[in-house]
Write a protein that holds these residues in place. Structure first.
Motif, short mmCIF file in Angstrom:
data_model
loop_
_atom_site.label_atom_id
_atom_site.label_comp_id
_atom_site.label_asym_id
_atom_site.label_seq_id
_atom_site.Cartn_x
_atom_site.Cartn_y
_atom_site.Cartn_z
N ARG A 1 -16.81 -11.00 -12.54
CA ARG A 1 -15.86 -10.04 -12.46
C ARG A 1 -15.04 -9.90 -13.78
O ARG A 1 -14.22 -9.05 -13.73
CB ARG A 1 -15.00 -9.90 -11.30
CG ARG A 1 -15.66 -9.63 -10.15
CD ARG A 1 -14.78 -9.39 -8.88
NE ARG A 1 -14.50 -10.77 -8.22
CZ ARG A 1 -13.29 -11.37 -7.59
NH1 ARG A 1 -12.03 -10.58 -8.06
NH2 ARG A 1 -13.40 -12.21 -7.18
N GLY A 2 -15.39 -10.60 -14.87
CA GLY A 2 -14.71 -10.47 -15.98
C GLY A 2 -13.43 -10.94 -16.20
O GLY A 2 -12.69 -12.07 -15.74
N ARG A 3 -12.39 -9.98 -16.85
CA ARG A 3 -11.23 -10.33 -17.25
C ARG A 3 -10.39 -10.39 -15.98
O ARG A 3 -10.43 -9.86 -14.86
CB ARG A 3 -10.55 -8.99 -18.08
CG ARG A 3 -11.35 -9.05 -19.44
CD ARG A 3 -10.89 -7.92 -20.40
NE ARG A 3 -9.54 -8.02 -20.44
CZ ARG A 3 -8.72 -7.19 -21.23
NH1 ARG A 3 -9.40 -5.83 -21.93
NH2 ARG A 3 -7.65 -7.11 -21.50
N SER A 4 -9.02 -11.10 -16.34
CA SER A 4 -8.32 -11.15 -15.15
C SER A 4 -7.22 -10.64 -15.62
O SER A 4 -6.98 -10.12 -16.97
CB SER A 4 -8.05 -12.67 -14.74
OG SER A 4 -7.32 -13.22 -15.68
N ILE A 5 -6.07 -10.41 -14.66
CA ILE A 5 -4.69 -9.67 -15.26
C ILE A 5 -3.90 -11.01 -15.75
O ILE A 5 -2.77 -10.96 -15.93
CB ILE A 5 -3.84 -9.50 -14.23
CG1 ILE A 5 -3.64 -10.15 -13.12
CG2 ILE A 5 -4.84 -8.15 -13.55
CD1 ILE A 5 -2.82 -9.58 -11.92
N GLY A 6 -4.46 -12.27 -16.01
CA GLY A 6 -3.60 -13.36 -16.41
C GLY A 6 -3.14 -14.35 -15.18
O GLY A 6 -3.95 -14.83 -14.57
N ARG A 7 -1.92 -14.15 -15.09
CA ARG A 7 -1.30 -15.21 -14.01
C ARG A 7 -1.53 -14.37 -12.72
O ARG A 7 -1.39 -13.18 -12.52
CB ARG A 7 0.00 -15.33 -14.23
CG ARG A 7 0.62 -16.08 -13.11
CD ARG A 7 2.20 -16.43 -13.49
NE ARG A 7 3.03 -17.30 -12.65
CZ ARG A 7 4.01 -17.63 -12.52
NH1 ARG A 7 5.05 -17.30 -13.51
NH2 ARG A 7 4.73 -18.42 -11.43
N PRO A 8 -2.32 -15.11 -11.71
CA PRO A 8 -2.32 -14.40 -10.31
C PRO A 8 -1.02 -14.08 -9.65
O PRO A 8 -0.06 -14.46 -9.85
CB PRO A 8 -3.28 -15.58 -9.44
CG PRO A 8 -3.60 -16.47 -10.66
CD PRO A 8 -2.62 -16.30 -11.59
N VAL A 9 -1.20 -12.93 -9.07
CA VAL A 9 -0.13 -12.41 -8.07
C VAL A 9 -0.60 -12.63 -6.76
O VAL A 9 -1.50 -12.19 -6.27
CB VAL A 9 0.22 -11.05 -8.51
CG1 VAL A 9 1.27 -10.22 -7.54
CG2 VAL A 9 0.33 -10.56 -9.98
N GLY A 10 0.37 -13.43 -6.18
CA GLY A 10 0.25 -13.68 -4.58
C GLY A 10 0.89 -12.72 -3.72
O GLY A 10 1.91 -11.81 -3.99
N ALA A 11 0.58 -12.71 -2.39
CA ALA A 11 1.21 -11.82 -1.28
C ALA A 11 2.62 -12.18 -1.25
O ALA A 11 2.96 -13.26 -0.89
CB ALA A 11 0.41 -11.97 -0.13
N LEU B 1 -7.12 -4.17 -6.36
CA LEU B 1 -6.89 -4.35 -7.91
C LEU B 1 -8.33 -3.47 -8.44
O LEU B 1 -9.47 -4.00 -8.48
CB LEU B 1 -6.81 -5.62 -8.49
CG LEU B 1 -6.69 -5.57 -9.82
CD1 LEU B 1 -5.26 -5.01 -10.37
CD2 LEU B 1 -6.52 -7.28 -10.30
N ARG B 2 -8.13 -2.24 -9.20
CA ARG B 2 -9.26 -1.54 -9.60
C ARG B 2 -9.74 -1.61 -10.97
O ARG B 2 -10.76 -1.91 -11.58
CB ARG B 2 -9.20 -0.20 -9.23
CG ARG B 2 -9.03 0.33 -7.71
CD ARG B 2 -10.52 -0.18 -7.00
NE ARG B 2 -10.55 0.42 -5.72
CZ ARG B 2 -11.46 0.13 -5.01
NH1 ARG B 2 -12.41 -0.75 -5.27
NH2 ARG B 2 -11.56 0.77 -3.87
N ALA B 3 -8.56 -1.95 -11.77
CA ALA B 3 -8.74 -2.25 -13.12
C ALA B 3 -7.72 -2.97 -13.85
O ALA B 3 -6.81 -3.05 -13.41
CB ALA B 3 -8.84 -0.79 -14.08
N VAL B 4 -8.05 -4.00 -14.63
CA VAL B 4 -7.19 -5.23 -14.99
C VAL B 4 -6.52 -4.92 -16.42
O VAL B 4 -5.57 -5.63 -16.57
CB VAL B 4 -7.84 -6.44 -14.99
CG1 VAL B 4 -8.41 -6.78 -13.44
CG2 VAL B 4 -9.02 -6.72 -15.71
N ALA B 5 -7.41 -4.34 -17.46
CA ALA B 5 -6.77 -4.38 -18.81
C ALA B 5 -5.32 -3.85 -18.49
O ALA B 5 -5.23 -2.77 -17.86
CB ALA B 5 -7.87 -3.63 -19.60
N SER B 6 -4.42 -4.42 -19.39
CA SER B 6 -3.08 -3.87 -19.57
C SER B 6 -2.87 -2.26 -19.58
O SER B 6 -1.83 -1.88 -18.91
CB SER B 6 -2.07 -4.89 -20.30
OG SER B 6 -2.72 -4.73 -21.48
#
Length: 237
Positions: A37-47, A129-134
């Motif tokens: 799934r390619g790029r991430s948002i960096g630090r994961p965000v938990g519930a 989360l539909r798109a991750v690029a800032s």
């Protein structure tokens, strides 16, 4: 809803491509394994645990099974959803998926939160989360409430808290909702919060919300951060 947004002129440029693609009938790709799934948002965000004026929004637990099944069986609940008619065993399996859905890190990650009122789960709200690029980060939100608790402002309260969480914790540029136009109550709810309808296709209306347009429901939500375990992160990927 602000009048200067009604014609979409204030829509962020990053949203234009998505709106046009959605209107042409293109859909988001199915969820794939994390490595693909390619790029991430960096630090994961938990519930989170979100406390509003009357509700607690939190991750699901196995003990929610009875309430979850009642939600599935609520009159009219599935009318505007893609949920099939599930028996008790199938609803339990669906709940287990919801219990694992608590990390946003890569595109197509999904987070599910229970709406708890006085110890009972009365609804469900989700973030996709539909798109991750800032510069184009987008989160789709969805909500459903048991009919016994509709018309009391609970869904508005929950949706406002989750939209604020998407902007502040996930750092989304845009929050989307896809609502069946026949679902007038959900359309009105979205517009009360500042969503603007951008496109309509078949039985889906695409609504867009930007942070400066968000109107908070009474009582700002308090977010309690939750730790992310290695196990949780591996399940998300």
């Amino acid at each position: 809803m602000r009048g200067d947004r009604a014609n979409g002129s204030a829509m962020p440029e990053p949203a234009v491509g998505f709106v046009r693609s959605w209107a042409r009938g293109l859909t988001w790709r199915p969820r794939r394994p994390g490595a693909l799934r390619g790029r991430s948002i960096g630090r994961p965000v938990g519930a989170p645990v979100l406390e509003t004026e009357r509700l607690t929004l939190r991750s699901y637990r196995a003990s929610d099974e009875d309430d979850w099944f009642r939600l599935h069986q609520g009159h009219g609940v599935r009318e505007f959803l893609a949920w099939p008619d599930r028996n008790r065993q199938q609803a339990r399996a669906h709940l287990r998926v919801r219990m694992r859905s608590k990390i946003l890190h890569r595109a197509d990650d999904f987070m599910a939160l229970a709406l708890e009122l006085d110890g009972r789960v009365i609804g469900d709200i989700s973030l996709h989360l539909r798109a991750v690029a800032s510069e184009v980060r987008g989160v789709e939100v969805g909500w459903v409430l048991h009919p016994d608790f509709q018309g009391k402002g609970y869904a508005t309260e929950a949706a406002a808290a989750v939209a604020r969480f998407a902007f502040e914790a996930v750092r989304a540029r845009m929050v989307f909702a896809v609502v069946d136009p026949r679902n007038r109550e959900s359309f009105r709810l979205a517009r009360r919060l500042g969503f603007v309808e951008m496109s309509r296709r078949g039985r889906g209306g695409l609504l867009l919300l930007t942070e400066d347009a968000l109107v908070l429901a009474p009582g700002r939500a308090h977010a309690e951060p939750q730790p992310i375990s290695t196990c949780d992160l591996s399940k998300a990927t």
